[in-house]
Design an enzyme around this catalytic site. Structure first.
Site, short mmCIF file in Angstrom:
data_model
loop_
_atom_site.label_atom_id
_atom_site.label_comp_id
_atom_site.label_asym_id
_atom_site.label_seq_id
_atom_site.Cartn_x
_atom_site.Cartn_y
_atom_site.Cartn_z
N GLU A 255 -8.59 3.03 0.53
CA GLU A 255 -7.36 2.85 1.05
C GLU A 255 -7.18 3.89 1.96
O GLU A 255 -7.09 4.68 1.83
CB GLU A 255 -7.09 3.52 -1.21
N CYS A 294 0.68 7.89 2.67
CA CYS A 294 -0.10 7.26 3.06
C CYS A 294 0.54 6.13 3.23
O CYS A 294 1.04 4.74 4.02
CB CYS A 294 -1.56 6.84 2.50
#
Length: 683
Positions: A255, A294
Site C-alpha cells: 500500500e 497516503c
C-alpha cells in the site's frame, strides 16, 4: 536516556546500540533511543508461529471477535494517556483522534464481523458443488488460518491506526503479527502496545513489536507468512521483489503513497453548497496531519472557468490555518513527523517549482505559535498551479509528502478523469458534484485507476467521513503506483489471511467438516422435537419429519383473503392461458406459512424467537389436491455472547426447511433463523 523498547518472545527488551534518537517533532527534544539491532529475527518469527499461532487457531471466529471487542473497550477507557504522546509526533488533537480513536474504531468494526463468520476456527466459503449424478459425491470450500505470521511494516504517519487496522484483521483470522512501525514515531506505537500486552486480552505470541529499523526481519519469512508494507512505492517494490519472498510464495501486500486527486464537478458554481464543500474538503486534506497522509489530495482538478475562484477561496482558507504546538489553543496544523521529512519535502517542492507556479506558501517565511520554527519540523502549506498538466507532467510524478497540493484546470469531465488517471494509480479520488449523473460518469471512467472514489454533495457532506479517510469495512488500496494491494475491506480483509482449500466427499463427510448441513446428507430423525431442545443439545443434521397436509381450493382462497394477495394465478383459473401454470396455484407464502404450522412445536420451550428467513425459494407449483410435508433440519449453530450479566445465555440456530410433495420432490426451500436458549444460564 530512555530506551524505546521492543516486545518479542514474551519480553520487553532493548536493542543493541543506537539506531536512532527519537525526537519531539514540535520542540526537537530527545525522547529516547530506538534500536532493534541484535535481536534474533528468526526466533521472533518462529515464536509467533509456534506460540501465538496455535493459541489463536484454537479460538473460533466468535471468540476472536469478542477478544477484539474487549481490547477496543479496554483501550477506549485509557485513551487520554495516548494523546500527550501523540502530540510529540507533531499531530494536533484532531489528527491524534483520527490516529488513536480511529484505530480503536477499527478494532470495534472488525469485532462486529464475527456475525458473518461461523462458530468455528475456520470459515466455510460459499455453497456446495454437486459433483455426481446421484448426489453421493459433492465439493465445497473451506478457508483455514495460514500457519505463518503477519509482518506489518508501517509508515510513520499513523503510529496507532496503522498498526491496529492491520492487526485487527489478522487476529480476527487467527494469525499472529509482528509489527514494525516507523522508527521515527515508534515511541507512540510502543506506548499503545505496552497497554495491550499489560491487559493480557491477547494470547501470548499474538502480537510482537520491533521499534527499530528491523533490518533483516524479511530474511526469515517463509511459506504461510504474510508481509504488508505501507510507505513509498520504490521501497515497497524492492522488498516485494526479494528472491526468497518470490521463491517461497510469501504473500506481499503493498500500500504505497499516491498522487490522489479531487475533482470539482462542471455543474458546481461559486455560491453553491458544493463549491464551499469542495474548498473546505481540499483545505482539510492539505492541512490534516500536515499533509502526511497516503490519501491526501495532491492534485486539485477544477473546471478551467472556475480555477481562479477556487484558487482565491482556497488561499483564503489556508491563510487562516495557524501552525504551531498542537497543545496550544487555536493551532490548526502541527508539524511534520521529523526533520528528515522536512528535508525530503523541500527537495520535492523544489522539483515541482521547475514546472509550475507557487501561488501560496513559503517554507522560509511563516509564523509558528508556541514553538521555535527551527527547532521543530514545521513547514508552511504550499499551493501550486499548473495550467498545462499535459506538458508539465512533474505534478503526476513527484509526490510532496506534506501540506502541498496543485491546482489543475480541465475542459470537460472526460478530461478531468484523464488528468486524474495520469497519476498512474491512486488510493483515492473524489468528485464533488450536485449532479449524480456526472458522479456516475466520473466513477465509471476513473474507477480502473483508483482504489476508492468518494462522490460528495450537499446531501451527504454532513455525515461524510471525507476524501482521506479509508473505512474498516471497505477496501483500502489502489492499482499501479498505489501498489496494487488491499487492506481492511471488512470480511474480504479477514479472508486475505486464510487459505482456501477445496474439499470433496460424501455429503455426510462434508457436513461433518463444515458443521453445516449439506444437501444429500443423512437426516437422522430427532428423538425429541427440535423446538424442545436447548442450544447445546441440538446436532447438525438432526431432523423433524412432520405430518402431511393436502392443499385445497379453500386453503388458497382463505390465504388470498387473509393476505390480500389476489394475484390472478391464485384466484382466477380462467386467466392462465399462456402461462406456465396448469391451474390455480397455491401462494408460495401460503406453502411456507403452512410449513411453519407443521414444523413448529407451539409449547413454551428453549426457542426464544424466530427472527428471519434466508435463501427462500419456491421450486415447484403446488396445486389443489397435492399433499405436502416438511423435513425440518438443524443446518448450523452459532454461539452468541451474553450482552450483560442479566442477559439470557443463547445461541443462533439456522434450520433448513424442505417442503416436499407426494412424489418426494421439493416444492419450497428456506433457512429460518432462530434464537435458542442454552441449558446453562450462567454462561
Amino acid at each position: 536516556m530512555q530506551q524505546i523498547q521492543n516486545y518479542v518472545q514474551g519480553e520487553w527488551v532493548s536493542g543493541q546500540g543506537e539506531e536512532l534518537i527519537a525526537r519531539d517533532a514540535i520542540h526537537g527534544t530527545e525522547i529516547g533511543i530506538v534500536s532493534s539491532a541484535g535481536l534474533d529475527y528468526e526466533a521472533i518469527l518462529d515464536y509467533g508461529r509456534k506460540v501465538g499461532g496455535p493459541a489463536l487457531r484454537k479460538m473460533t471466529f466468535q471468540e476472536r471477535g469478542r477478544m477484539l471487542k474487549a481490547l477496543a473497550l479496554h483501550l477506549v477507557k485509557i485513551k487520554d494517556q495516548f494523546y500527550e504522546t501523540s502530540f510529540k509526533t507533531g499531530a494536533t488533537k484532531i489528527d491524534s483522534w483520527v490516529d488513536i480513536e480511529g484505530g480503536f474504531g477499527n478494532l470495534f468494526a472488525n469485532a462486529s464481523l464475527r456475525r458473518q463468520f461461523p462458530d468455528l476456527p475456520y470459515y466455510v466459503d460459499g455453497s456446495h458443488a454437486p459433483l455426481s449424478k446421484n448426489g453421493t459425491f459433492i465439493g465445497h470450500h473451506i478457508m483455514v488460518p495460514k500457519r505463518g505470521v503477519a509482518i506489518h511494516i508501517n509508515a510513520f504517519n499513523f503510529p496507532v491506526w496503522g498498526m491496529l487496522e492491520k492487526i485487527a484483521v489478522n487476529l480476527m483470522a487467527g494469525v499472529p503479527a509482528v509489527v514494525k512501525p516507523s522508527e521515527y514515531t515508534s515511541f507512540l506505537t510502543e506506548h499503545v502496545v505496552r497497554e495491550i500486552i499489560a491487559s493480557k486480552i491477547l494470547p501470548e505470541g499474538a502480537l510482537q513489536l520491533l521499534t527499530g529499523l528491523g533490518r533483516g526481519i524479511l530474511d526469515h519469512v517463509t511459506t504461510g507468512d504474510t508481509v504488508t508494507f505501507t510507505g513509498s512505492a520504490a521501497t515497497g517494490k524492492k522488498l516485494q521483489a526479494l528472491p526468497h519472498i518470490i521463491d517461497r510464495s510469501v504473500t506481499f501486500n503493498l500500500e504505497a503513497d499516491s498522487l490522489n486527486a479531487s475533482v470539482l464537478g462542471p455543474d458546481v458554481e461559486p455560491g453553491m453548497p458544493e463549491f464551499d464543500i469542495f474548498v473546505k474538503e481540499v483545505q482539510r486534506e492539505i492541512t490534516t496531519k500536515a499533509g502526511q497522509k497516503c490519501t491526501a489530495v495532491r492534485r486539485i482538478i477544477v473546471p478551467e472557468d472556475k480555477i481562479d475562484a477556487v484558487q482565491e477561496a482556497l488561499i483564503s482558507r489556508l491563510q487562516k490555518t495557524s501552525i504551531g504546538d498542537p497543545r496550544m489553543e487555536g493551532v490548526r496544523m502541527g508539524s511534520l513527523a521529523s526533520s528528515i521529512q522536512v528535508e525530503r519535502l523541500a527537495e520535492n517542492i523544489a522539483r515541482l517549482k521547475n514546472s509550475q507556479e507557487v501561488v501560496y506558501g513559503d517554507l522560509r517565511d511563516f509564523e509558528v505559535m508556541g514553538a521555535q520554527r527551527d527547532k521543530g519540523a514545521f513547514v508552511s502549506p504550499t499551493l501550486f498551479r499548473n495550467d498545462n498538466p499535459f506538458s508539465n507532467t512533474d505534478v503526476h510524478e513527484v509526490e510532496c509528502f506534506g501540506p502541498v497540493s496543485t491546482l489543475i484546470p480541465y475542459k470537460g469531465l472526460a478530461e478531468a478523469a484523464e488528468i486524474a488517471n495520469m497519476g498512474k494509480g491512486s488510493l483515492v479520488s473524489s468528485i464533488i458534484t450536485a449532479d449524480d449523473k456526472l458522479g456516475r460518469e466520473y466513477v465509471v471512467e476513473a474507477a480502473h485507476m483508483h482504489g476508492r472514489i468518494m462522490v460528495l454533495n450537499a446531501k451527504s457532506a454532513k455525515e461524510s467521513t471525507g476524501h482521506g479517510s479509508p473505512m474498516p469495512l471497505l477496501t483500502h488500496g489502489g492499482p499501479g503506483r498505489a501498489g496494487g494491494g488491499e487492506e481492511m475491506g471488512g470480511k474480504r480483509g479477514v479472508l486475505h489471511y486464510l487459505q482456501r482449500t477445496a474439499i470433496q466427499g460424501h455429503p455426510d463427510t462434508i457436513t461433518e467438516i463444515t458443521q453445516v448441513y449439506q444437501p444429500g446428507a443423512s437426516r437422522p430423525e430427532a428423538e425429541k422435537h427440535l423446538f424442545r431442545q436447548h442450544f447445546e443439545e441440538l446436532k447438525v443434521g438432526e431432523t423433524v419429519y412432520t405430518h402431511r397436509h393436502t392443499v385445497t381450493d379453500a386453503d388458497i382462497a382463505s390465504f388470498a383473503q387473509v393476505s390480500g394477495d389476489n394475484f390472478y394465478a391464485h384466484v382466477d383459473a380462467t386467466s392462465l392461458e399462456g402461462t406456465i401454470f396448469e391451474g390455480k396455484v397455491a401462494h408460495g407464502y401460503y406453502v411456507l406459512s403452512k410449513a411453519a404450522g407443521m414444523f413448529v412445536d407451539p409449547r413454551k420451550g428453549p426457542v426464544l424467537l424466530n427472527y428471519g428467513i434466508d435463501e427462500c425459494r419456491f421450486t415447484k407449483p403446488v396445486y389443489p389436491g397435492m399433499t405436502i410435508g416438511v423435513k425440518f433440519t438443524v443446518k448450523e449453530k452459532i454461539d452468541q455472547e451474553k450482552r450483560s450479566k442479566d442477559d439470557i445465555a443463547k445461541g443462533i440456530v439456522k434450520f433448513n426447511v424442505d417442503v416436499y410433495d407426494e412424489e418426494g420432490e421439493t416444492v419450497a426451500l428456506a433457512t429460518i433463523l432462530t434464537m435458542v436458549k442454552k441449558m446453562d444460564q450462567s454462561v
